[in-house]
Design an enzyme around this catalytic site. Structure first.
Site, PDB file in Angstrom:
ATOM      1  N   PHE A 113       7.168  -3.539   3.781  1.00 36.05           N
ATOM      2  CA  PHE A 113       5.719  -3.455   3.622  1.00 36.05           C
ATOM      3  C   PHE A 113       5.248  -2.079   4.073  1.00 36.05           C
ATOM      4  O   PHE A 113       5.944  -1.363   4.792  1.00 36.05           O
ATOM      5  CB  PHE A 113       5.018  -4.559   4.429  1.00 36.05           C
ATOM      6  CG  PHE A 113       4.389  -5.623   3.567  1.00 36.05           C
ATOM      7  CD1 PHE A 113       5.121  -6.281   2.597  1.00 36.05           C
ATOM      8  CD2 PHE A 113       3.068  -5.973   3.728  1.00 36.05           C
ATOM      9  CE1 PHE A 113       4.544  -7.264   1.804  1.00 36.05           C
ATOM     10  CE2 PHE A 113       2.483  -6.953   2.944  1.00 36.05           C
ATOM     11  CZ  PHE A 113       3.221  -7.593   1.981  1.00 36.05           C
ATOM     12  N   GLN A 229     -11.260  -2.226   5.095  1.00 32.58           N
ATOM     13  CA  GLN A 229     -10.053  -1.877   4.352  1.00 32.58           C
ATOM     14  C   GLN A 229     -10.199  -2.141   2.855  1.00 32.58           C
ATOM     15  O   GLN A 229     -10.576  -3.240   2.440  1.00 32.58           O
ATOM     16  CB  GLN A 229      -8.862  -2.672   4.872  1.00 32.58           C
ATOM     17  CG  GLN A 229      -7.549  -2.321   4.179  1.00 32.58           C
ATOM     18  CD  GLN A 229      -6.352  -2.892   4.913  1.00 32.58           C
ATOM     19  OE1 GLN A 229      -5.986  -4.040   4.701  1.00 32.58           O
ATOM     20  NE2 GLN A 229      -5.750  -2.102   5.796  1.00 32.58           N
ATOM     21  N   HIS A 231      -7.905  -2.492  -0.276  1.00 33.87           N
ATOM     22  CA  HIS A 231      -6.506  -2.724  -0.647  1.00 33.87           C
ATOM     23  C   HIS A 231      -6.185  -1.879  -1.872  1.00 33.87           C
ATOM     24  O   HIS A 231      -6.990  -1.786  -2.801  1.00 33.87           O
ATOM     25  CB  HIS A 231      -6.278  -4.208  -0.953  1.00 33.87           C
ATOM     26  CG  HIS A 231      -4.844  -4.605  -0.997  1.00 33.87           C
ATOM     27  ND1 HIS A 231      -4.010  -4.259  -2.039  1.00 33.87           N
ATOM     28  CD2 HIS A 231      -4.083  -5.315  -0.133  1.00 33.87           C
ATOM     29  CE1 HIS A 231      -2.803  -4.752  -1.809  1.00 33.87           C
ATOM     30  NE2 HIS A 231      -2.813  -5.394  -0.657  1.00 33.87           N
ATOM     31  N   LEU A 241      -6.459  -9.876  -6.084  1.00 35.15           N
ATOM     32  CA  LEU A 241      -5.444  -9.141  -5.343  1.00 35.15           C
ATOM     33  C   LEU A 241      -4.081  -9.194  -6.025  1.00 35.15           C
ATOM     34  O   LEU A 241      -3.618 -10.250  -6.440  1.00 35.15           O
ATOM     35  CB  LEU A 241      -5.322  -9.743  -3.939  1.00 35.15           C
ATOM     36  CG  LEU A 241      -4.259  -9.141  -3.020  1.00 35.15           C
ATOM     37  CD1 LEU A 241      -4.625  -7.718  -2.644  1.00 35.15           C
ATOM     38  CD2 LEU A 241      -4.109 -10.002  -1.760  1.00 35.15           C
ATOM     39  N   GLU A 244       0.726  -6.628  -1.851  1.00 33.97           N
ATOM     40  CA  GLU A 244       1.539  -5.489  -1.442  1.00 33.97           C
ATOM     41  C   GLU A 244       3.031  -5.803  -1.572  1.00 33.97           C
ATOM     42  O   GLU A 244       3.858  -4.895  -1.641  1.00 33.97           O
ATOM     43  CB  GLU A 244       1.204  -5.115  -0.001  1.00 33.97           C
ATOM     44  CG  GLU A 244       1.817  -3.822   0.475  1.00 33.97           C
ATOM     45  CD  GLU A 244       1.162  -3.320   1.751  1.00 33.97           C
ATOM     46  OE1 GLU A 244       1.891  -2.810   2.617  1.00 33.97           O
ATOM     47  OE2 GLU A 244      -0.067  -3.442   1.873  1.00 33.97           O
ATOM     48  N   ARG A 275      -2.140   1.465   3.914  1.00 32.94           N
ATOM     49  CA  ARG A 275      -3.064   1.109   2.835  1.00 32.94           C
ATOM     50  C   ARG A 275      -4.182   2.126   2.655  1.00 32.94           C
ATOM     51  O   ARG A 275      -4.594   2.403   1.523  1.00 32.94           O
ATOM     52  CB  ARG A 275      -3.654  -0.285   3.102  1.00 32.94           C
ATOM     53  CG  ARG A 275      -2.656  -1.395   2.866  1.00 32.94           C
ATOM     54  CD  ARG A 275      -3.238  -2.753   3.163  1.00 32.94           C
ATOM     55  NE  ARG A 275      -2.286  -3.799   2.809  1.00 32.94           N
ATOM     56  CZ  ARG A 275      -2.472  -5.096   3.039  1.00 32.94           C
ATOM     57  NH1 ARG A 275      -3.591  -5.503   3.623  1.00 32.94           N
ATOM     58  NH2 ARG A 275      -1.559  -5.973   2.680  1.00 32.94           N
ATOM     59  N   ARG A 375      -5.437  -1.584   9.024  1.00 32.93           N
ATOM     60  CA  ARG A 375      -4.472  -2.656   9.286  1.00 32.93           C
ATOM     61  C   ARG A 375      -3.240  -2.483   8.426  1.00 32.93           C
ATOM     62  O   ARG A 375      -3.341  -2.228   7.222  1.00 32.93           O
ATOM     63  CB  ARG A 375      -5.104  -4.018   8.994  1.00 32.93           C
ATOM     64  CG  ARG A 375      -4.119  -5.173   9.149  1.00 32.93           C
ATOM     65  CD  ARG A 375      -4.787  -6.508   8.927  1.00 32.93           C
ATOM     66  NE  ARG A 375      -5.233  -6.734   7.565  1.00 32.93           N
ATOM     67  CZ  ARG A 375      -4.453  -7.107   6.555  1.00 32.93           C
ATOM     68  NH1 ARG A 375      -3.139  -7.242   6.733  1.00 32.93           N
ATOM     69  NH2 ARG A 375      -4.966  -7.308   5.357  1.00 32.93           N
TER      70      ARG A 375
END
Length: 562
Positions: A113, A229, A231, A241, A244, A275, A375
């Site tokens: 990740f 944030q 994404h 979404l 990731e 991110r 994050r």
């Protein structure tokens, strides 16, 4: 009048983990949720949960990655707690039945990740949050003698005694409109984030900032609210979404010229930079004319073997087919940065205590500041579980030493009056949906990946106008059974309060750090801005700004590159 040692508002992962922890400590628990618990937004978490469980990995490495990812705004004492406790939390989940992926040797398997120096993300295909949520709910069902569930109850107000201590809440039964006082020795907010402030967003319709606004209104401090944030991979138009996990499996980002552009922005990490870095890279490509005509770039998942895609990314296959008409195993899919998560929230310590006595918070509603300015992917599930458990245990231990507070039933009268005023508004006012749409579009235009003073000032002016218009917004439903018009009106007030705190925080922080990228103040400025921006109401019409130090234990700020 229900009375419990611990009242938990919100039944996603943080709320359920807090409830189980409090019950294990011997407390009587009530868990209140405006939707059925397995419809909580935690169900949308796809990619996985981080833990340094492999022998060759370490919690120190996980903690440093998290500190670096936070752009050095995360509080390192809280980050150390989260990363130290991660392996035990992961094993707890596995032991109660979460079916994490296993590799060819039968061991728990990981995927890479963004922003991580090791592959430490454990997962269940691309439905990790869904899987964990259902297993925790099974555990709640086993503890019905200690945990009372109030499903489809909407919290309207937090209660305080004369000394300012939180003594429970007033909640509305959605099935018949009845209001009830819930007395509690301690109260834990676990009601999630505020994504519906933005349009589009990856967040569900229920994510309206309720808990953040409720705590703010009774005097609790908020922190890091400017850190929102985006994404890197969401579908244009609807904000859905693309996990990731797709990039973790090996997908590439391409511009309209076919270039793998992350080579120039993050030459060591490419698509697996943090991110905020990836989102800014994408937005830069789009802004400078190298995106596609629809204002996107492409995510090429065909780089992943088709069999692996169908095994590990099956929900994304379905999303691509159903919402974009694309077979992601055979062609790239168009994406762009989209609002996803708020790093800020109700200011808490590492046990979940807020600045209001006997009020706790955990999960996305809270800001322990383990995420700081940005994050890392797969740290959100970990945050909800570690600090949900810690909040539940601490709240229970305190409650077991206290007498039960008593709130007079007459306290409901004020809430009844407020709801009656909403229901009796004359027709002709602006529609709730129209106000919400303008709010979302405003936040997405001016408080997004790139920001400047002119845009933020404009956003604040619009939010202030919308707050006035919201007090006159008309509703159609004047009934008592599942009256979603009334709920929407209350939620709109919450969203506007939270939106103002985000804008004020973003105006205040005059630097570039993490998700706060001020093009009019280029560069990170540790000398002046290595500190938290705290926001409080304190009776003021406009949010009051103050500051608090960042806790640094071992990792001094340094240049952040990937």
């Amino acid at each position: 009048m229900p009375s419990h040692d611990v009242l938990i508002i919100g039944a996603g992962l943080a709320g359920q983990r807090a409830a189980l922890s409090a019950a294990e400590s011997g407390a009587s628990v009530a868990i209140v949720s405006k939707v059925h618990p397995v419809r909580s937004h935690s169900v949308a978490a796809a990619g996985g949960i981080n833990a340094a469980l492999n022998p060759e990995d370490s919690w120190e490495s996980h903690a440093f990655d998290t500190v670096k990812g936070s752009d050095y705004l995360g509080d390192q004492d809280a980050i150390e707690i989260m990363c130290r406790e991660a392996p035990d939390e992961l094993l707890y989940l596995e032991h109660i039945g979460v079916t994490f992926h296993r590799n060819e040797t039968g061991h728990l398997g990981t995927r890479a990740f963004g922003g991580a120096s090791a592959a430490r993300t454990y997962y269940v295909a691309d439905i990790t949050g869904h899987a964990i949520l259902h297993v925790l709910y099974e555990q709640l069902m086993k503890r019905t003698e200690q945990i009372d569930r109030y499903e489809e109850w909407f919290t309207t107000d937090l209660l305080q005694d004369d000394e300012g201590r939180c003594t429970g809440a007033i909640c509305r039964d959605l099935r018949d409109g009845a209001l009830e006082v819930f007395n509690a020795k301690t109260t834990i907010l676990a009601s999630g984030g505020c994504g519906q402030l933005y349009k589009p967003t990856t967040n569900g319709l229920i994510v309206t900032g309720d808990g953040i606004a409720q705590a703010y209104r009774i005097g609790a401090k908020l922190m890091d609210m400017e850190m929102v944030q985006y994404h890197p991979t969401t579908l244009a138009g609807n904000g859905l979404l693309i996990t990731e996990g797709a990039r973790g499996e090996g997908a590439w980002l391409l511009n309209a010229e076919g270039d793998r552009f992350m080579e120039k922005y993050a030459p060591n990490k490419f698509e697996l930079a943090s991110r905020d870095v990836v989102s800014r890279a994408e937005q830069t490509e789009i802004n400078e004319g190298r995106g596609f005509p629809d204002g996107t770039v492409a995510l090429d998942i065909t780089k992943v073997p088709r069999r692996r895609t169908l095994e590990a990314l099956r929900e994304i296959v379905n999303i691509g087919r159903d919402f974009a008409g694309v077979d992601i195993t055979r062609e790239p899919i168009h994406i762009l940065p989209g609002m996803h998560y708020i790093m800020g929230g109700i200011k808490t310590d590492s046990d979940g205590e807020t600045t209001v006595p006997y009020l706790y918070a955990a999960g996305e509603v809270a800001c322990v500041s383990v995420h700081g300015g940005n994050r890392l992917g797969a740290n959100s599930l970990l945050d909800t579980l570690v600090f949900g458990r810690r909040s539940g245990a601490h709240a229970a231990a305190r409650a077991l030493q206290m007498p039960m507070p008593s709130t007079p039933a007459s306290r409901v009268a004020d809430t009844e009056k407020n709801i009656s005023a909403i229901m009796n508004r004359p027709q002709g006012g602006r529609r709730i949906g129209a106000i919400k749409n303008e709010l979302g579009e405003t936040m997405n235009e001016y408080v997004a990946v790139f920001r400047d003073e002119a845009g933020l000032t404009r956003a604040h002016e619009i939010v202030r106008r919308l707050k006035d218009e919201a007090t006159h917004a008309a509703i159609d439903d004047r009934g008592s059974v599942f009256n979603q018009d009334v709920i929407a009106a209350i939620e709109l007030g919450y969203m506007l309060d939270v939106a103002e705190t985000i804008v004020v925080g973003a105006l205040e922080r005059r630097e570039c750090r993490g998700a706060q990228w001020r093009i009019d103040y280029p560069g990170r400025n540790d000398e002046e801005w290595l500190k938290h921006v705290d926001i409080s109401m304190n009776g003021a019409d406009v949010p009051v700004v103050s500051f608090s130090p960042v806790t640094i234990t071992r990792w001094q700020p340094e240049e952040r590159t990937y």
